[in-house]
Write an enzyme that holds these catalytic residues in place. Sequence first.
Site, PDB file in Angstrom:
ATOM      1  N   HIS A  30       1.065  -1.113  -0.053  1.00 10.55           N
ATOM      2  CA  HIS A  30      -0.026   0.057  -0.084  1.00 10.55           C
ATOM      3  C   HIS A  30       0.869   1.134   0.162  1.00 10.55           C
ATOM      4  O   HIS A  30       1.971   1.254  -0.017  1.00 10.55           O
ATOM      5  CB  HIS A  30      -0.825  -0.162   1.233  1.00 10.55           C
ATOM      6  CG  HIS A  30      -0.271  -0.267   2.463  1.00 10.55           C
ATOM      7  ND1 HIS A  30       0.537   0.671   3.169  1.00 10.55           N
ATOM      8  CD2 HIS A  30      -0.249  -1.324   3.575  1.00 10.55           C
ATOM      9  CE1 HIS A  30       1.140   0.223   4.128  1.00 10.55           C
ATOM     10  NE2 HIS A  30       0.699  -1.165   4.209  1.00 10.55           N
ATOM     11  N   HIS A  33       4.324   1.282   2.154  1.00  7.94           N
ATOM     12  CA  HIS A  33       5.178   0.815   1.544  1.00  7.94           C
ATOM     13  C   HIS A  33       5.891   1.474   0.449  1.00  7.94           C
ATOM     14  O   HIS A  33       7.112   1.625   0.408  1.00  7.94           O
ATOM     15  CB  HIS A  33       5.124  -0.698   0.975  1.00  7.94           C
ATOM     16  CG  HIS A  33       4.394  -1.755   2.028  1.00  7.94           C
ATOM     17  ND1 HIS A  33       3.023  -2.053   1.954  1.00  7.94           N
ATOM     18  CD2 HIS A  33       4.775  -2.366   2.948  1.00  7.94           C
ATOM     19  CE1 HIS A  33       2.779  -3.092   2.899  1.00  7.94           C
ATOM     20  NE2 HIS A  33       4.074  -3.046   3.568  1.00  7.94           N
ATOM     21  N   LYS A 145       4.767   2.851  11.606  1.00  8.84           N
ATOM     22  CA  LYS A 145       3.634   2.607  12.056  1.00  8.84           C
ATOM     23  C   LYS A 145       3.887   1.272  13.180  1.00  8.84           C
ATOM     24  O   LYS A 145       3.314   1.054  14.041  1.00  8.84           O
ATOM     25  CB  LYS A 145       2.733   2.150  10.805  1.00  8.84           C
ATOM     26  CG  LYS A 145       1.294   1.756  11.587  1.00  8.84           C
ATOM     27  CD  LYS A 145       0.309   0.972  10.882  1.00  8.84           C
ATOM     28  CE  LYS A 145       0.799  -0.478  10.262  1.00  8.84           C
ATOM     29  NZ  LYS A 145       0.425  -1.446  11.272  1.00  8.84           N
ATOM     30  N   ASP A 146       4.918   0.522  12.596  1.00 11.92           N
ATOM     31  CA  ASP A 146       5.327  -0.463  13.674  1.00 11.92           C
ATOM     32  C   ASP A 146       6.502  -0.132  14.407  1.00 11.92           C
ATOM     33  O   ASP A 146       7.769  -0.466  14.200  1.00 11.92           O
ATOM     34  CB  ASP A 146       5.860  -1.734  12.652  1.00 11.92           C
ATOM     35  CG  ASP A 146       4.767  -2.332  11.784  1.00 11.92           C
ATOM     36  OD1 ASP A 146       3.724  -2.518  12.411  1.00 11.92           O
ATOM     37  OD2 ASP A 146       4.724  -2.249  10.644  1.00 11.92           O
ATOM     38  N   ARG A 183      -3.444  -5.126   6.695  1.00  8.79           N
ATOM     39  CA  ARG A 183      -4.710  -5.865   7.586  1.00  8.79           C
ATOM     40  C   ARG A 183      -5.843  -5.002   7.438  1.00  8.79           C
ATOM     41  O   ARG A 183      -6.877  -5.644   7.707  1.00  8.79           O
ATOM     42  CB  ARG A 183      -4.207  -6.417   9.016  1.00  8.79           C
ATOM     43  CG  ARG A 183      -2.935  -7.180   8.815  1.00  8.79           C
ATOM     44  CD  ARG A 183      -2.785  -7.598  10.317  1.00  8.79           C
ATOM     45  NE  ARG A 183      -1.847  -9.113  10.440  1.00  8.79           N
ATOM     46  CZ  ARG A 183      -0.627  -8.917  10.768  1.00  8.79           C
ATOM     47  NH1 ARG A 183      -0.029  -8.184  10.804  1.00  8.79           N
ATOM     48  NH2 ARG A 183      -0.088 -10.359  10.552  1.00  8.79           N
TER      49      ARG A 183
HETATM   50  O1  PAF Z   1       7.097  -5.101   8.922  1.00 10.78           O
HETATM   51  C1  PAF Z   1       6.650  -6.073   8.260  1.00 10.78           C
HETATM   52  O2  PAF Z   1       6.110  -6.201   7.212  1.00 10.78           O
HETATM   53  C2  PAF Z   1       7.545  -7.491   8.621  1.00 10.78           C
HETATM   54  O3  PAF Z   1       7.624  -7.404   9.849  1.00 10.78           O
HETATM   55  C3  PAF Z   1       9.025  -7.431   8.005  1.00 10.78           C
HETATM   56  C4  PAF Z   1       9.877  -6.404   8.511  1.00 10.78           C
HETATM   57  C5  PAF Z   1       8.932  -7.579   6.590  1.00 10.78           C
HETATM   58  C6  PAF Z   1       9.672  -8.788   8.445  1.00 10.78           C
HETATM   59  O4  PAF Z   1       9.058  -9.864   8.076  1.00 10.78           O
END
Ligand code: PAF
Length: 283
Positions: A30, A33, A145-146, A183
């Site tokens: 999306h 990314h 975000k993560d 998600r």
């Molecule tokens: O954030 C993600 O999409 C995943 O945790 C990653 C960093 C690609 C590892 O699989």
Amino acid sequence: MEHITDRHGLRQWRQRCGTVGFVPTMGALHAGHLALVEAARAHTDHVIASIFVNPTQFGPQEDFGRYPRPLERDQQLLIEAGCSALFHPPVTAIYAGQDQTRVRVEPLGSDLCGRFRPTHFQGVATVVAILLNLVRPDQVFLGWKDYQQVILLRKMVQDLAMPVAVVGVPTVREADGLAMSSRNRYLAPAERQQAVGLHRALEAAQTAWRDGERRVESLVSGARQVLASFGIGDIDYVEVRDAETLDPLPVPDQRAAQTRPVMLIAARVGAARLIDNRILTLE
Ligand code: PAF
């Protein structure tokens, strides 16, 4: 864009490149990314993205099997974003089968999301360590975000003396503020309306902080009230932590005056477990 699926092809590609920016993903791309690809293009000569739905970061009851895998669409998006190469390995190119090594970053990996997804960060750290060893990028680009993932991987890279810079890229949001996530597609229309509650709860905390509220418990209860007003009751956590380390803020008075705090939320809306965060600032 080159499409690489094995270690040998990756090594050959890498030898031909100058500075390399790496965007690890699990696909179902999306705009968040694509912002990582854009940031990588601004900093490095060549950008490589990976698409690998990593089995070791999913718990037994989680969505590994139904995680979306729209490969052709993802490839097209990466081409349009100006990506130089895509690494899309099968599981056997990442995990040899007899592998015994796992990377654990503790206690951070068992905190926050790790309390609810006990093996998640071990899987993330292990796969990212493998991918970094294979790709050997100068910089790796990850979305804020993560938030916990970025802090944890920075720690891993520092502790293992890995020669790569971890660059955090701001969260991309939908028009109403919902953080973009692969998600989000699990959300039914009514749940999509509810999901924006995470963003609103963070905004409420930001307003309270700016207006002088420094008590963590008030910030948290204010955010929880907003979540409740959106019908979000299945909450894993609402926490305010130190933005650099994710340590709890100083006790006993838990005043955040000296630190740069971040509020982090994880909650379930329908079948989706959503996370979001906001650094609390004075503006
Ligand atoms: O954030 C993600 O999409 C995943 O945790 C990653 C960093 C690609 C590892 O699989």
